[in-house]
Design a protein around this motif. Structure first.
Motif, mmCIF file in Angstrom:
data_model
loop_
_atom_site.group_PDB
_atom_site.id
_atom_site.type_symbol
_atom_site.label_atom_id
_atom_site.label_comp_id
_atom_site.label_asym_id
_atom_site.label_seq_id
_atom_site.Cartn_x
_atom_site.Cartn_y
_atom_site.Cartn_z
ATOM 1 N N ALA A 35 0.838 -1.204 0.000
ATOM 2 C CA ALA A 35 0.000 0.000 0.000
ATOM 3 C C ALA A 35 0.870 1.250 0.000
ATOM 4 N N ARG A 36 1.967 1.234 0.757
ATOM 5 C CA ARG A 36 2.890 2.371 0.762
ATOM 6 C C ARG A 36 3.534 2.565 -0.615
ATOM 7 N N MET A 37 3.844 1.466 -1.259
ATOM 8 C CA MET A 37 4.430 1.557 -2.603
ATOM 9 C C MET A 37 3.430 2.164 -3.587
ATOM 10 N N VAL A 38 2.164 1.725 -3.505
ATOM 11 C CA VAL A 38 1.128 2.282 -4.378
ATOM 12 C C VAL A 38 0.978 3.774 -4.109
ATOM 13 N N LYS A 39 0.986 4.144 -2.839
ATOM 14 C CA LYS A 39 0.887 5.562 -2.473
ATOM 15 C C LYS A 39 2.050 6.356 -3.074
ATOM 16 N N GLY A 40 3.241 5.806 -2.995
ATOM 17 C CA GLY A 40 4.411 6.480 -3.551
ATOM 18 C C GLY A 40 4.305 6.671 -5.055
ATOM 19 N N TYR A 41 3.848 5.643 -5.744
ATOM 20 C CA TYR A 41 3.674 5.758 -7.192
ATOM 21 C C TYR A 41 2.598 6.785 -7.535
ATOM 22 N N CYS A 42 1.523 6.812 -6.742
ATOM 23 C CA CYS A 42 0.468 7.807 -6.978
ATOM 24 C C CYS A 42 1.004 9.224 -6.771
ATOM 25 N N GLU A 43 1.866 9.397 -5.777
ATOM 26 C CA GLU A 43 2.466 10.710 -5.544
ATOM 27 C C GLU A 43 3.356 11.120 -6.713
ATOM 28 N N LEU A 44 4.025 10.153 -7.319
ATOM 29 C CA LEU A 44 4.825 10.462 -8.505
ATOM 30 C C LEU A 44 3.936 10.991 -9.628
ATOM 31 N N LEU A 45 2.761 10.385 -9.782
ATOM 32 C CA LEU A 45 1.845 10.822 -10.831
ATOM 33 C C LEU A 45 1.291 12.219 -10.558
ATOM 34 N N THR A 46 1.002 12.501 -9.292
ATOM 35 C CA THR A 46 0.387 13.791 -8.971
ATOM 36 C C THR A 46 1.394 14.908 -8.769
ATOM 37 N N ASN A 47 2.621 14.592 -8.367
ATOM 38 C CA ASN A 47 3.625 15.621 -8.071
ATOM 39 C C ASN A 47 4.843 15.535 -8.966
#
Length: 80
Positions: A35-47
């Motif tokens: 879940a933390r990895m998914v969150k990190g990837y999502c942050e890459l997409l948004t930021n």
């Protein structure tokens, strides 16, 4: 270095699949890790653009005024 959104989405899908397996095995630690990895990837997409578009500010030094060391220049504690 820019990473394509498609590459990040593939990584998110991989992590989600691993998280599903961890859920089936009831491995809470692994679920949180994925879940933390998914969150990190999502942050890459948004930021993602913020890190590459940051403005670099150079430190500029200004010459300091030299005051004469006479008693009349030391009237206040705020005078340096």
């Amino acid at each position: 270095m820019k990473i394509s959104a498609q590459t990040i989405m593939t990584k998110i899908e991989d992590e989600l699949n691993q998280m599903k397996r961890a859920l089936l095995q009831e491995d809470e630690l692994k679920v949180r890790e994925h879940a933390r990895m998914v969150k990190g990837y999502c942050e890459l997409l948004t930021n993602g653009d913020k890190t590459t578009d940051q403005i670099v500010i150079k430190k500029t030094s200004f010459p300091h005024e030299e005051k004469e060391s006479s008693p009349e220049n030391h009237n206040s504690l705020l005078d340096f």
